[in-house]
Design a protein around this motif. Sequence first.
Motif, PDB file in Angstrom:
ATOM      1  N   GLY A 233       0.808  -1.221   0.000  1.00 33.34           N
ATOM      2  CA  GLY A 233       0.000   0.000   0.000  1.00 33.34           C
ATOM      3  C   GLY A 233       0.834   1.259   0.000  1.00 33.34           C
ATOM      4  N   LEU A 234       1.890   1.277   0.802  1.00 31.72           N
ATOM      5  CA  LEU A 234       2.772   2.455   0.829  1.00 31.72           C
ATOM      6  C   LEU A 234       3.427   2.673  -0.530  1.00 31.72           C
ATOM      7  CD1 LEU A 234       4.463   2.056   4.329  1.00 31.72           C
ATOM      8  CD2 LEU A 234       2.811   3.814   3.653  1.00 31.72           C
ATOM      9  N   SER A 235       3.842   1.598  -1.171  1.00 39.42           N
ATOM     10  CA  SER A 235       4.461   1.732  -2.493  1.00 39.42           C
ATOM     11  C   SER A 235       3.466   2.272  -3.514  1.00 39.42           C
ATOM     12  CB  SER A 235       5.033   0.398  -2.965  1.00 39.42           C
ATOM     13  OG  SER A 235       6.166   0.073  -2.187  1.00 39.42           O
ATOM     14  N   ARG A 236       2.247   1.791  -3.450  1.00 42.69           N
ATOM     15  CA  ARG A 236       1.224   2.315  -4.369  1.00 42.69           C
ATOM     16  C   ARG A 236       0.934   3.783  -4.073  1.00 42.69           C
ATOM     17  NH1 ARG A 236      -3.538  -1.144  -6.304  1.00 42.69           N
ATOM     18  NH2 ARG A 236      -2.349  -2.279  -7.832  1.00 42.69           N
ATOM     19  N   ALA A 237       0.856   4.129  -2.785  1.00 43.97           N
ATOM     20  CA  ALA A 237       0.581   5.522  -2.411  1.00 43.97           C
ATOM     21  C   ALA A 237       1.709   6.452  -2.857  1.00 43.97           C
ATOM     22  CB  ALA A 237       0.368   5.630  -0.902  1.00 43.97           C
ATOM     23  N   SER A 238       2.936   5.936  -2.897  1.00 44.66           N
ATOM     24  CA  SER A 238       4.077   6.755  -3.329  1.00 44.66           C
ATOM     25  C   SER A 238       4.284   6.660  -4.839  1.00 44.66           C
ATOM     26  CB  SER A 238       5.353   6.307  -2.607  1.00 44.66           C
ATOM     27  OG  SER A 238       5.804   5.058  -3.116  1.00 44.66           O
ATOM     28  N   GLU A 239       3.312   6.082  -5.531  1.00 44.10           N
ATOM     29  CA  GLU A 239       3.393   5.868  -6.982  1.00 44.10           C
ATOM     30  C   GLU A 239       4.650   5.088  -7.340  1.00 44.10           C
ATOM     31  OE1 GLU A 239       2.784   9.709  -8.782  1.00 44.10           O
ATOM     32  OE2 GLU A 239       0.664   9.710  -8.213  1.00 44.10           O
TER      33      GLU A 239
ATOM     34  N   ALA B 184       7.538   5.028  -5.973  1.00 46.41           N
ATOM     35  CA  ALA B 184       8.835   5.692  -5.800  1.00 46.41           C
ATOM     36  C   ALA B 184       9.732   4.846  -4.901  1.00 46.41           C
ATOM     37  CB  ALA B 184       8.646   7.084  -5.201  1.00 46.41           C
ATOM     38  N   VAL B 185       9.122   4.020  -4.059  1.00 45.54           N
ATOM     39  CA  VAL B 185       9.854   3.137  -3.149  1.00 45.54           C
ATOM     40  C   VAL B 185       9.300   1.721  -3.337  1.00 45.54           C
ATOM     41  CG1 VAL B 185      10.398   2.651  -0.725  1.00 45.54           C
ATOM     42  CG2 VAL B 185      10.103   5.025  -1.487  1.00 45.54           C
ATOM     43  N   GLU B 186      10.187   0.761  -3.532  1.00 44.21           N
ATOM     44  CA  GLU B 186       9.771  -0.635  -3.658  1.00 44.21           C
ATOM     45  C   GLU B 186       9.229  -1.122  -2.312  1.00 44.21           C
ATOM     46  OE1 GLU B 186       9.674  -2.786  -6.295  1.00 44.21           O
ATOM     47  OE2 GLU B 186      10.110  -1.000  -7.480  1.00 44.21           O
ATOM     48  N   PRO B 187       8.275  -2.048  -2.318  1.00 42.89           N
ATOM     49  CA  PRO B 187       7.699  -2.525  -1.051  1.00 42.89           C
ATOM     50  C   PRO B 187       8.742  -3.004  -0.040  1.00 42.89           C
ATOM     51  CG  PRO B 187       6.378  -3.306  -2.878  1.00 42.89           C
ATOM     52  CD  PRO B 187       7.595  -2.645  -3.479  1.00 42.89           C
ATOM     53  N   SER B 188       9.756  -3.696  -0.498  1.00 46.58           N
ATOM     54  CA  SER B 188      10.760  -4.237   0.434  1.00 46.58           C
ATOM     55  C   SER B 188      11.703  -3.167   0.974  1.00 46.58           C
ATOM     56  CB  SER B 188      11.572  -5.338  -0.252  1.00 46.58           C
ATOM     57  OG  SER B 188      12.226  -4.806  -1.393  1.00 46.58           O
TER      58      SER B 188
ATOM     59  N   PRO C 274       9.194   8.911   1.583  1.00 46.62           N
ATOM     60  CA  PRO C 274       8.006   9.759   1.452  1.00 46.62           C
ATOM     61  C   PRO C 274       7.169   9.760   2.721  1.00 46.62           C
ATOM     62  CG  PRO C 274       8.280   8.402  -0.505  1.00 46.62           C
ATOM     63  CD  PRO C 274       9.299   7.929   0.498  1.00 46.62           C
ATOM     64  N   ARG C 275       6.687  10.924   3.107  1.00 45.89           N
ATOM     65  CA  ARG C 275       5.871  11.082   4.310  1.00 45.89           C
ATOM     66  C   ARG C 275       4.460  10.618   4.012  1.00 45.89           C
ATOM     67  NH1 ARG C 275       3.927  11.131   8.902  1.00 45.89           N
ATOM     68  NH2 ARG C 275       3.197  12.960   9.979  1.00 45.89           N
ATOM     69  N   ILE C 276       4.152   9.418   4.461  1.00 44.12           N
ATOM     70  CA  ILE C 276       2.823   8.840   4.271  1.00 44.12           C
ATOM     71  C   ILE C 276       2.367   8.313   5.627  1.00 44.12           C
ATOM     72  CG2 ILE C 276       1.464   7.086   3.078  1.00 44.12           C
ATOM     73  CD1 ILE C 276       3.549   7.155   0.834  1.00 44.12           C
ATOM     74  N   ASN C 277       1.151   8.647   6.001  1.00 39.46           N
ATOM     75  CA  ASN C 277       0.604   8.224   7.286  1.00 39.46           C
ATOM     76  C   ASN C 277      -0.104   6.882   7.136  1.00 39.46           C
ATOM     77  OD1 ASN C 277       1.296  10.736   8.605  1.00 39.46           O
ATOM     78  ND2 ASN C 277      -0.284  11.622   7.311  1.00 39.46           N
ATOM     79  N   PHE C 278       0.007   6.052   8.174  1.00 39.65           N
ATOM     80  CA  PHE C 278      -0.646   4.751   8.123  1.00 39.65           C
ATOM     81  C   PHE C 278      -1.028   4.290   9.517  1.00 39.65           C
ATOM     82  CE2 PHE C 278       3.791   3.722   8.792  1.00 39.65           C
ATOM     83  CZ  PHE C 278       3.746   2.705   9.731  1.00 39.65           C
ATOM     84  N   SER C 279      -1.924   3.324   9.543  1.00 40.17           N
ATOM     85  CA  SER C 279      -2.316   2.685  10.789  1.00 40.17           C
ATOM     86  C   SER C 279      -2.677   1.239  10.460  1.00 40.17           C
ATOM     87  CB  SER C 279      -3.513   3.400  11.416  1.00 40.17           C
ATOM     88  OG  SER C 279      -3.874   2.795  12.643  1.00 40.17           O
ATOM     89  N   ILE C 280      -2.328   0.333  11.359  1.00 49.52           N
ATOM     90  CA  ILE C 280      -2.584  -1.097  11.173  1.00 49.52           C
ATOM     91  C   ILE C 280      -3.338  -1.617  12.388  1.00 49.52           C
ATOM     92  CG2 ILE C 280      -1.518  -3.374  11.014  1.00 49.52           C
ATOM     93  CD1 ILE C 280       0.937  -2.072   9.829  1.00 49.52           C
ATOM     94  N   SER C 281      -4.300  -2.500  12.121  1.00 56.24           N
ATOM     95  CA  SER C 281      -4.975  -3.211  13.197  1.00 56.24           C
ATOM     96  C   SER C 281      -5.319  -4.598  12.677  1.00 56.24           C
ATOM     97  CB  SER C 281      -6.246  -2.467  13.611  1.00 56.24           C
ATOM     98  OG  SER C 281      -6.890  -3.140  14.667  1.00 56.24           O
TER      99      SER C 281
END
Length: 160
Positions: A83-89, A91-95, A114-121
């Motif tokens: 998800g972070l990789s998709r959100a950053s288009e 720009a950063v590989e998932p790993s 990249p500054r991306i906010n997230f939360s996991i549950s």
Amino acid sequence: MFSYVSPEARVPANHPLRKVRALVRDVSSDLNRGLSKLYATEGRPSVPPGQLLSDEDWETIEGINDPANRRGVIAARVLLRIGLSRASEHAVEPSAWRFRVASQGRRSVAEGLPRINFSISHIDPLVLVAILLTLDVDVDVDVEWVMSRCIEMAKQLTAG
């Protein structure tokens, strides 16, 4: 002596579970059609989920004794990285995502990424990953609420 009775034969034809089963099949079919559109026939190759996780992730996972909790952590972290990789288009590989512990023990994206906010549950079998580009986010899987909704839906299906 061995005897086999199929689950189909055990459930009466007018049992409420048959309505639930039909609904689940319809929803699953719709979901599969929708999700299949997300998969490209060409472009970025898929990567086995285990290769997406960092050594730090695996160290944490190996310390979890409960199999259900371990599965939830793996699923949540893989979904987060993708998800972070998709959100950053991409720009950063998932790993390549790295994290730091922020205020109150919450994890956040490490400096330099990249500054991306997230939360996991997650509570087995549910995993929720929320990702926002501009706002802070905090999510929590509430099993009691989910179960109450399932029961309410079952009652509606079996009424009348």
